[in-house]
Design a protein around this motif. Structure first.
Motif, PDB file in Angstrom:
ATOM      1  N   ALA A   1     -47.548   2.380  12.517  1.00 15.98           N
ATOM      2  CA  ALA A   1     -48.988   2.267  12.792  1.00 15.98           C
ATOM      3  C   ALA A   1     -49.727   1.600  11.626  1.00 15.98           C
ATOM      4  N   ASN A   2     -50.767   0.850  11.962  1.00 20.48           N
ATOM      5  CA  ASN A   2     -51.630   0.235  10.958  1.00 20.48           C
ATOM      6  C   ASN A   2     -52.815   1.168  10.732  1.00 20.48           C
ATOM      7  N   LEU A   3     -52.803   1.848   9.588  1.00 19.90           N
ATOM      8  CA  LEU A   3     -53.865   2.791   9.242  1.00 19.90           C
ATOM      9  C   LEU A   3     -54.596   2.343   7.977  1.00 19.90           C
TER      10      LEU A   3
ATOM     11  N   PHE B   1     -40.468   5.059   4.104  1.00 17.03           N
ATOM     12  CA  PHE B   1     -40.829   3.642   4.111  1.00 17.03           C
ATOM     13  C   PHE B   1     -42.318   3.382   4.402  1.00 17.03           C
ATOM     14  N   ALA B   2     -43.137   4.419   4.356  1.00 17.18           N
ATOM     15  CA  ALA B   2     -44.577   4.230   4.592  1.00 17.18           C
ATOM     16  C   ALA B   2     -45.231   3.606   3.359  1.00 17.18           C
ATOM     17  N   ARG B   3     -46.332   2.911   3.577  1.00 16.55           N
ATOM     18  CA  ARG B   3     -47.061   2.253   2.490  1.00 16.55           C
ATOM     19  C   ARG B   3     -48.339   3.030   2.189  1.00 16.55           C
ATOM     20  N   PHE B   4     -48.372   3.625   0.992  1.00 18.82           N
ATOM     21  CA  PHE B   4     -49.500   4.452   0.572  1.00 18.82           C
ATOM     22  C   PHE B   4     -50.210   3.857  -0.641  1.00 18.82           C
TER      23      PHE B   4
ATOM     24  N   ALA C   1     -45.345   3.309   8.531  1.00 17.25           N
ATOM     25  CA  ALA C   1     -46.796   3.180   8.740  1.00 17.25           C
ATOM     26  C   ALA C   1     -47.439   2.573   7.493  1.00 17.25           C
ATOM     27  N   ASN C   2     -48.532   1.864   7.685  1.00 20.74           N
ATOM     28  CA  ASN C   2     -49.258   1.251   6.578  1.00 20.74           C
ATOM     29  C   ASN C   2     -50.601   1.950   6.409  1.00 20.74           C
ATOM     30  N   LEU C   3     -50.732   2.716   5.310  1.00 22.59           N
ATOM     31  CA  LEU C   3     -51.954   3.477   5.054  1.00 22.59           C
ATOM     32  C   LEU C   3     -52.699   2.963   3.827  1.00 22.59           C
ATOM     33  N   LYS C   4     -52.467   1.737   3.452  1.00 21.55           N
ATOM     34  CA  LYS C   4     -53.064   1.188   2.242  1.00 21.55           C
ATOM     35  C   LYS C   4     -54.587   1.360   2.240  1.00 21.55           C
ATOM     36  N   GLY C   5     -55.103   1.914   1.133  1.00 20.43           N
ATOM     37  CA  GLY C   5     -56.537   2.068   0.974  1.00 20.43           C
ATOM     38  C   GLY C   5     -57.173   3.139   1.831  1.00 20.43           C
ATOM     39  N   SER C   6     -56.369   3.953   2.491  1.00 18.97           N
ATOM     40  CA  SER C   6     -56.936   5.006   3.346  1.00 18.97           C
ATOM     41  C   SER C   6     -57.233   6.264   2.528  1.00 18.97           C
ATOM     42  N   SER C   7     -57.934   7.203   3.134  1.00 22.58           N
ATOM     43  CA  SER C   7     -58.251   8.463   2.462  1.00 22.58           C
ATOM     44  C   SER C   7     -57.609   9.623   3.210  1.00 22.58           C
ATOM     45  N   LEU C   8     -56.752  10.356   2.489  1.00 23.75           N
ATOM     46  CA  LEU C   8     -56.076  11.527   3.047  1.00 23.75           C
ATOM     47  C   LEU C   8     -56.406  12.755   2.200  1.00 23.75           C
TER      48      LEU C   8
ATOM     49  N   LEU D   1     -48.947  15.890  19.141  1.00 27.28           N
ATOM     50  CA  LEU D   1     -47.827  15.282  19.875  1.00 27.28           C
ATOM     51  C   LEU D   1     -48.166  13.930  20.493  1.00 27.28           C
ATOM     52  N   ALA D   2     -49.274  13.333  20.099  1.00 31.05           N
ATOM     53  CA  ALA D   2     -49.648  12.023  20.638  1.00 31.05           C
ATOM     54  C   ALA D   2     -48.702  10.940  20.115  1.00 31.05           C
ATOM     55  N   ILE D   3     -48.532   9.881  20.899  1.00 33.49           N
ATOM     56  CA  ILE D   3     -47.669   8.769  20.518  1.00 33.49           C
ATOM     57  C   ILE D   3     -48.545   7.544  20.239  1.00 33.49           C
ATOM     58  N   PHE D   4     -48.600   7.170  18.957  1.00 37.22           N
ATOM     59  CA  PHE D   4     -49.388   6.020  18.515  1.00 37.22           C
ATOM     60  C   PHE D   4     -48.474   4.985  17.867  1.00 37.22           C
ATOM     61  N   GLN D   5     -47.343   4.728  18.453  1.00 36.88           N
ATOM     62  CA  GLN D   5     -46.380   3.797  17.876  1.00 36.88           C
ATOM     63  C   GLN D   5     -46.909   2.366  17.881  1.00 36.88           C
ATOM     64  N   ASP D   6     -46.811   1.703  16.709  1.00 40.71           N
ATOM     65  CA  ASP D   6     -47.238   0.304  16.566  1.00 40.71           C
ATOM     66  C   ASP D   6     -48.688   0.096  17.003  1.00 40.71           C
ATOM     67  N   VAL D   7     -49.537   1.064  16.687  1.00 39.66           N
ATOM     68  CA  VAL D   7     -50.953   0.987  17.058  1.00 39.66           C
ATOM     69  C   VAL D   7     -51.800   0.519  15.871  1.00 39.66           C
ATOM     70  N   ASP D   8     -52.847  -0.234  16.150  1.00 40.04           N
ATOM     71  CA  ASP D   8     -53.782  -0.659  15.109  1.00 40.04           C
ATOM     72  C   ASP D   8     -54.917   0.358  15.021  1.00 40.04           C
ATOM     73  N   LEU D   9     -54.873   1.179  13.967  1.00 38.10           N
ATOM     74  CA  LEU D   9     -55.920   2.168  13.711  1.00 38.10           C
ATOM     75  C   LEU D   9     -56.641   1.848  12.400  1.00 38.10           C
ATOM     76  N   SER D  10     -56.628   0.591  12.022  1.00 39.43           N
ATOM     77  CA  SER D  10     -57.277   0.207  10.772  1.00 39.43           C
ATOM     78  C   SER D  10     -58.764   0.549  10.811  1.00 39.43           C
ATOM     79  N   GLY D  11     -59.227   1.173   9.736  1.00 36.19           N
ATOM     80  CA  GLY D  11     -60.633   1.533   9.653  1.00 36.19           C
ATOM     81  C   GLY D  11     -61.069   2.631  10.594  1.00 36.19           C
ATOM     82  N   ALA D  12     -60.131   3.283  11.267  1.00 33.49           N
ATOM     83  CA  ALA D  12     -60.485   4.343  12.227  1.00 33.49           C
ATOM     84  C   ALA D  12     -60.904   5.619  11.504  1.00 33.49           C
TER      85      ALA D  12
END
Length: 206
Positions: A112-114, A151-154, A132-139, A86-97
């Motif tokens: 969010a920038n993921l 509208f998310a970017r995967f 949210a932008n998840l380009k190049g992430s691992s899920l 239930l955390a709120i991470f709206q418009d947060v930069d989590l790139s490389g997290a």
């Protein structure tokens, strides 16, 4: 103690004389480290930190359910195995997290920038990742069941073995994403871009 040592390392260089420019730079870095440590303590204690600078901070296994951290910078931060329900991470930069095995059930990650984030084994069931932008992430092995991913970017994302049951991927971009062995039961794919994606059966989408 760790913060004090960091400040000393920034302000003193093994007894060597520093130039005014080096001193000014190191003082600036020390101040940034001080602010980051303050923001980190506030988030852990109050579970609320708006517009904070928390890049590369360590929150592994932290109890942050219901935390409110909008419009903050958390690039490269470590949230592995953290409870972020239930955390709120709206418009947060989590790139490389590092969010591997984090509990993000019903979390709000609007816009969010993921990019390049590690979400291996994370629980994102019923989470909101609209735009949210998840380009190049691992899920890989992640649980995205019933998640809102409109509208998310995967692009170029690793979604192998991910559970996307009931997820809404309307208008999302999954071009060149790896979906091998992913569960897509009941997924909404209206307007979804799948160009070059590797499908669950191993075939490549045209």
């Amino acid at each position: 103690l760790g913060f004090v040592l960091l400040v000393r390392q920034l302000l003193f260089a093994d007894g060597q004389e520093l130039s005014p420019a080096q001193i000014a730079r190191n003082q600036s870095l020390a101040k940034q480290a001080e602010f980051a440590a303050s923001d980190r303590g506030r988030l852990l204690k109050e579970k609320r930190c708006i517009g904070c600078k928390l890049d590369r901070q360590n929150f592994a296994k932290a109890e942050l359910s219901g935390a409110v951290v909008p419009q903050s910078s958390l690039s490269g931060a470590n949230f592995s195995n953290a409870n972020l329900t239930l955390a709120i991470f709206q418009d947060v930069d989590l790139s490389g997290a590092n969010l591997s095995k984090a509990n993000l059930r019903q979390a709000a990650l609007y816009g969010a920038n993921l990019i390049g984030a590690n979400l291996v084994g994370a629980d994102l069931s019923n989470a909101k990742l609209i735009y949210a932008n998840l380009k190049g992430s691992s899920l890989r092995d992640a649980n995205l069941s019933n998640a809102d991913l409109k509208f998310a970017r995967f692009q170029q994302v690793d979604l192998r073995n991910a559970n996307l049951t009931g997820a809404d991927l309307s208008n999302a971009d999954l071009s060149y994403t790896n979906l091998q062995k992913a569960i897509l039961v009941g997924v909404k794919l209206e307007g979804t871009i799948l160009t070059g994606a590797i499908m669950p059966n191993g075939s490549i989408h045209p």
